[in-house]
Design an enzyme around this catalytic site. Structure first.
Site, PDB file in Angstrom:
ATOM      1  N   GLY A 162       0.777  -1.221   0.000  1.00 24.52           N
ATOM      2  CA  GLY A 162       0.000   0.000   0.000  1.00 24.52           C
ATOM      3  C   GLY A 162       0.814   1.279   0.000  1.00 24.52           C
ATOM      4  O   GLY A 162       0.293   2.349  -0.318  1.00 24.52           O
ATOM      5  N   ASP A 163       2.085   1.187   0.353  1.00 22.21           N
ATOM      6  CA  ASP A 163       2.978   2.350   0.321  1.00 22.21           C
ATOM      7  C   ASP A 163       4.399   1.845   0.095  1.00 22.21           C
ATOM      8  O   ASP A 163       5.300   2.066   0.900  1.00 22.21           O
ATOM      9  CB  ASP A 163       2.877   3.135   1.629  1.00 22.21           C
ATOM     10  CG  ASP A 163       3.629   4.472   1.574  1.00 22.21           C
ATOM     11  OD1 ASP A 163       3.942   4.934   0.458  1.00 22.21           O
ATOM     12  OD2 ASP A 163       3.907   5.051   2.646  1.00 22.21           O
ATOM     13  N   ALA A 164       4.587   1.168  -1.026  1.00 18.05           N
ATOM     14  CA  ALA A 164       5.844   0.461  -1.309  1.00 18.05           C
ATOM     15  C   ALA A 164       6.925   1.411  -1.805  1.00 18.05           C
ATOM     16  O   ALA A 164       7.430   1.286  -2.926  1.00 18.05           O
ATOM     17  CB  ALA A 164       5.602  -0.650  -2.317  1.00 18.05           C
ATOM     18  N   CYS A 165       7.278   2.375  -0.975  1.00 17.96           N
ATOM     19  CA  CYS A 165       8.336   3.315  -1.324  1.00 17.96           C
ATOM     20  C   CYS A 165       9.635   2.910  -0.625  1.00 17.96           C
ATOM     21  O   CYS A 165       9.636   2.112   0.319  1.00 17.96           O
ATOM     22  CB  CYS A 165       7.945   4.741  -0.966  1.00 17.96           C
ATOM     23  SG  CYS A 165       7.531   5.002   0.754  1.00 17.96           S
TER      24      CYS A 165
END
Length: 240
Positions: A162-165
């Site tokens: 969901g926030d693969a940074c």
């Protein structure tokens, strides 16, 4: 020691091999969501932190987790980028293959979040490209809404971070294997491209790297550019 990274409203501290996240009463629901997702992922074969302690009161809550070993993607030297990209692709492929996730992040809910952020005038222009800053957030949202039927026609639901940074991905500095993921508040079943798009644009923007090795390792050597663009545009509208 306070940690001043991330986009959440929680305060983060590190002591030894543990992290503490603290929030006031308004943030308890989000912190509970993260706690439950950490517990679920820790019960699978995928590497991540574990919940060490939890406390909740009318004033707020705190969550203590173990530290994920290694270093974040932001800390890797350029000489490591290509191998790290391939290992990130393999790691996301493994995450996306996990069965039995009880959490969901439906596209309609994500778009509703974006619509609320836009309505409140809370879109952060720093998250937008130079071209997108020339447009009103309402115009960007309209593009998202217009593309929704196509995206829904090709959805591939899997367990997504969901926030693969890069700050949320940790690597062994020697082997460059992924040692775990952090900040799991958005983890849930969603279209695989929501992770692929954000990871790819991070590799381009933060490492100035061609993400082709990442896509090759993941197993989509020719990713759908339309879906990549959609999720790249949608994500910055959901923070605010």
């Amino acid at each position: 020691m306070p940690i001043e990274i991330g986009e959440s409203d929680t305060s983060v501290y590190r002591r030894g091999n543990a992290y503490a996240k603290c929030c006031d009463a308004s943030g308890v629901a989000d912190l509970i969501a993260e706690r439950d997702r950490i517990r679920w992922l820790a019960g699978t074969s995928f590497p991540t932190a574990t919940v060490l302690d939890w406390s909740e009161s009318s004033d707020g809550a705190f969550l203590i987790t173990s530290a994920v070993p290694g270093v974040s993607g932001q800390q890797l030297p350029p000489s490591a980028y290509e191998r790290a990209m391939r290992n990130l692709g393999l790691a996301l492929r493994d995450l996306h293959a996990l069965p039995g996730c009880p959490f969901e992040r439906p596209l309609e809910d994500v778009i509703a979040t974006a619509a609320d952020v836009v309505r409140r005038g809370a879109v952060n222009p720093q998250f937008l490209t130079d071209e997108w800053r020339k447009l009103r957030p309402e115009e960007l949202l309209a593009e998202v809404v217009a593309e929704r039927p196509y995206i829904e026609s090709v959805l591939e639901p899997v367990v997504c971070h969901g926030d693969a940074c890069l700050p949320n991905v940790f690597f062994d500095p020697e082997t460059l294997q992924v040692t775990g993921l952090i900040d799991l508040g958005r983890l849930g079943v969603a279209d695989r491209y929501s992770d692929l798009a954000l990871a790819a644009i991070q590799l381009h923007d933060e490492w100035s790297a061609d993400p082709s090795p990442f896509f090759q390792a993941y197993g989509v050597p020719e990713p759908d550019p339309r879906r990549l663009h959609f999720y790249h545009l949608l994500d910055p509208l959901t923070w605010g």
